[in-house]
Write a protein that holds these residues in place. Structure first.
Motif, PDB file in Angstrom:
ATOM      1  N   SER A 204       0.834  -1.191   0.000  1.00 52.06           N
ATOM      2  CA  SER A 204       0.000   0.000   0.000  1.00 52.06           C
ATOM      3  C   SER A 204       0.875   1.249   0.000  1.00 52.06           C
ATOM      4  CB  SER A 204      -0.908   0.017   1.234  1.00 52.06           C
ATOM      5  OG  SER A 204      -0.138   0.205   2.410  1.00 52.06           O
ATOM      6  N   LEU A 205       0.268   2.377  -0.276  1.00 48.90           N
ATOM      7  CA  LEU A 205       1.009   3.642  -0.263  1.00 48.90           C
ATOM      8  C   LEU A 205       1.550   3.928   1.131  1.00 48.90           C
ATOM      9  CD1 LEU A 205       1.792   6.061  -2.059  1.00 48.90           C
ATOM     10  CD2 LEU A 205      -0.275   7.211  -1.238  1.00 48.90           C
ATOM     11  N   THR A 206       0.758   3.627   2.152  1.00 43.55           N
ATOM     12  CA  THR A 206       1.197   3.863   3.534  1.00 43.55           C
ATOM     13  C   THR A 206       2.398   2.993   3.874  1.00 43.55           C
ATOM     14  OG1 THR A 206      -1.053   4.450   4.211  1.00 43.55           O
ATOM     15  CG2 THR A 206       0.484   3.797   5.947  1.00 43.55           C
ATOM     16  N   GLU A 207       2.338   1.706   3.488  1.00 41.93           N
ATOM     17  CA  GLU A 207       3.452   0.796   3.766  1.00 41.93           C
ATOM     18  C   GLU A 207       4.720   1.221   3.018  1.00 41.93           C
ATOM     19  OE1 GLU A 207       0.924  -3.340   4.483  1.00 41.93           O
ATOM     20  OE2 GLU A 207       1.509  -2.711   2.446  1.00 41.93           O
ATOM     21  N   LEU A 208       4.540   1.665   1.775  1.00 41.28           N
ATOM     22  CA  LEU A 208       5.696   2.114   0.991  1.00 41.28           C
ATOM     23  C   LEU A 208       6.311   3.359   1.612  1.00 41.28           C
ATOM     24  CD1 LEU A 208       7.448   1.676  -1.499  1.00 41.28           C
ATOM     25  CD2 LEU A 208       5.817   3.074  -2.813  1.00 41.28           C
ATOM     26  N   ALA A 209       5.464   4.257   2.107  1.00 36.17           N
ATOM     27  CA  ALA A 209       5.969   5.473   2.744  1.00 36.17           C
ATOM     28  C   ALA A 209       6.790   5.125   3.985  1.00 36.17           C
ATOM     29  CB  ALA A 209       4.808   6.395   3.097  1.00 36.17           C
ATOM     30  N   GLU A 210       6.335   4.123   4.731  1.00 37.04           N
ATOM     31  CA  GLU A 210       7.083   3.707   5.922  1.00 37.04           C
ATOM     32  C   GLU A 210       8.446   3.137   5.543  1.00 37.04           C
ATOM     33  OE1 GLU A 210       4.481   0.963   7.828  1.00 37.04           O
ATOM     34  OE2 GLU A 210       3.128   2.514   8.625  1.00 37.04           O
ATOM     35  N   ARG A 216       3.092   9.804   4.245  1.00 43.36           N
ATOM     36  CA  ARG A 216       2.271   9.300   3.150  1.00 43.36           C
ATOM     37  C   ARG A 216       1.969  10.408   2.153  1.00 43.36           C
ATOM     38  NH1 ARG A 216      -2.924   8.578   1.332  1.00 43.36           N
ATOM     39  NH2 ARG A 216      -3.532   6.455   0.688  1.00 43.36           N
ATOM     40  N   SER A 217       1.651  11.602   2.623  1.00 47.75           N
ATOM     41  CA  SER A 217       1.315  12.721   1.743  1.00 47.75           C
ATOM     42  C   SER A 217       2.512  13.133   0.885  1.00 47.75           C
ATOM     43  CB  SER A 217       0.818  13.910   2.556  1.00 47.75           C
ATOM     44  OG  SER A 217       1.808  14.341   3.479  1.00 47.75           O
ATOM     45  N   THR A 218       3.717  13.080   1.474  1.00 46.55           N
ATOM     46  CA  THR A 218       4.921  13.436   0.717  1.00 46.55           C
ATOM     47  C   THR A 218       5.170  12.432  -0.399  1.00 46.55           C
ATOM     48  OG1 THR A 218       5.965  14.547   2.597  1.00 46.55           O
ATOM     49  CG2 THR A 218       7.420  13.745   0.857  1.00 46.55           C
ATOM     50  N   LEU A 219       5.037  11.143  -0.077  1.00 45.79           N
ATOM     51  CA  LEU A 219       5.236  10.120  -1.090  1.00 45.79           C
ATOM     52  C   LEU A 219       4.189  10.235  -2.187  1.00 45.79           C
ATOM     53  CD1 LEU A 219       6.632   7.617  -2.182  1.00 45.79           C
ATOM     54  CD2 LEU A 219       5.165   6.233  -0.689  1.00 45.79           C
TER      55      LEU A 219
END
Length: 261
Positions: A204-210, A216-219
């Motif tokens: 997910s986008l959240t997991e990738l951001a971590e 998350r917003s920056t990614l």
């Protein structure tokens, strides 16, 4: 260096290759690499479209009845090699070789005869139109090439000379992912590596951001900016160069056509 761009429109029934693209409007082909000499032409081409269109192209190329780069009526005889070197649903990468033998006068051969060696060629086929882009050392022989193409033109074809000028398309083509800002490049590479663009997604986008240690917003912002740039580059490449100053004819494009019988 000079850039010479022209298009050829085909009526149905005058060229078996172009008939495939006419019958399948969503099909599209584009040169990846091309090498032209007085002895022949070697080309890599990417073809995309429905499987029915790709299968028809296989049949045409496996048993060619005419030179696919010729616009005249000469009954040329040529050695032909065609091989699919990469394939996935709806897309194929094709290697082809065609010799310049006997009385065969293809467009690349005419270009070498009138402009000289060192010509780079690229083609793009879509529906009834094939666009040719030639990169030349100079334009000293372009008038002769123009006259030769006019003399060769067979019924059912129309040539439209679009542009003769300083190279622009070839420069614009030299774009890579490295041109993105480093943070956007890193975001896209990580997204591909971890399966963000797979269907269904592996992450997910959240997991990738971590994983990247960013919010998350920056990614999301970085990916959106990068995706917008990639899409614009792709669409611009597919549509061809923006119309520039046309030096071929006063007042606009020059069309030469002959109706079919």
């Amino acid at each position: 260096m000079r850039e010479f761009i022209f298009t050829i429109d085909y009526e149905r029934g005058v060229d078996p290759v172009m008939d495939v693209f006419i019958d399948h409007p969503s099909a599209h082909s584009r040169t990846i690499a091309c090498n032209v000499t007085e002895e022949g032409m070697w080309r890599l081409e990417r073809v995309a479209g429905p499987e029915t269109a790709l299968e028809r192209l296989d049949e045409v190329y496996d048993d060619p009845v005419q030179c696919t780069e010729c616009i005249g009526t000469r009954d040329c005889k040529t050695d032909w090699c065609y091989e699919v070197i990469g394939s996935e649903p709806g897309v194929r990468t094709v290697y082809s070789y065609r010799s310049e033998a006997g009385d065969c006068h293809s467009i690349p051969r005419l270009a070498i005869e009138h402009v000289g060696p060192g010509v780079l060629c690229e083609t793009e086929r879509r529906q009834s139109r094939c666009e040719w882009r030639l990169l030349l050392c100079d334009d000293a022989g372009v008038d002769g090439l123009f006259e030769a193409m006019e003399a060769e033109l067979r019924p059912g074809l129309t040539v439209e000379f679009r542009q003769l000028g300083s190279p622009s398309y070839w420069v614009d083509e030299a774009v890579t992912l490295a041109e993105l800002p480093p943070e956007q490049q890193a975001a896209v590479e990580a997204a591909v590596e971890h399966g963000y663009y797979r269907t269904p997604r592996d992450i997910s986008l959240t997991e990738l951001a971590e994983r990247l240690d960013v919010s998350r917003s920056t990614l999301q912002y970085r990916l959106q900016r990068a995706e917008a740039w990639i899409v614009r580059s792709f669409v611009t490449r597919s549509m061809g160069p923006v119309q520039a100053d046309e030096e071929v004819a006063e007042g606009g494009r020059l069309r030469i056509g002959r109706s079919g019988v």
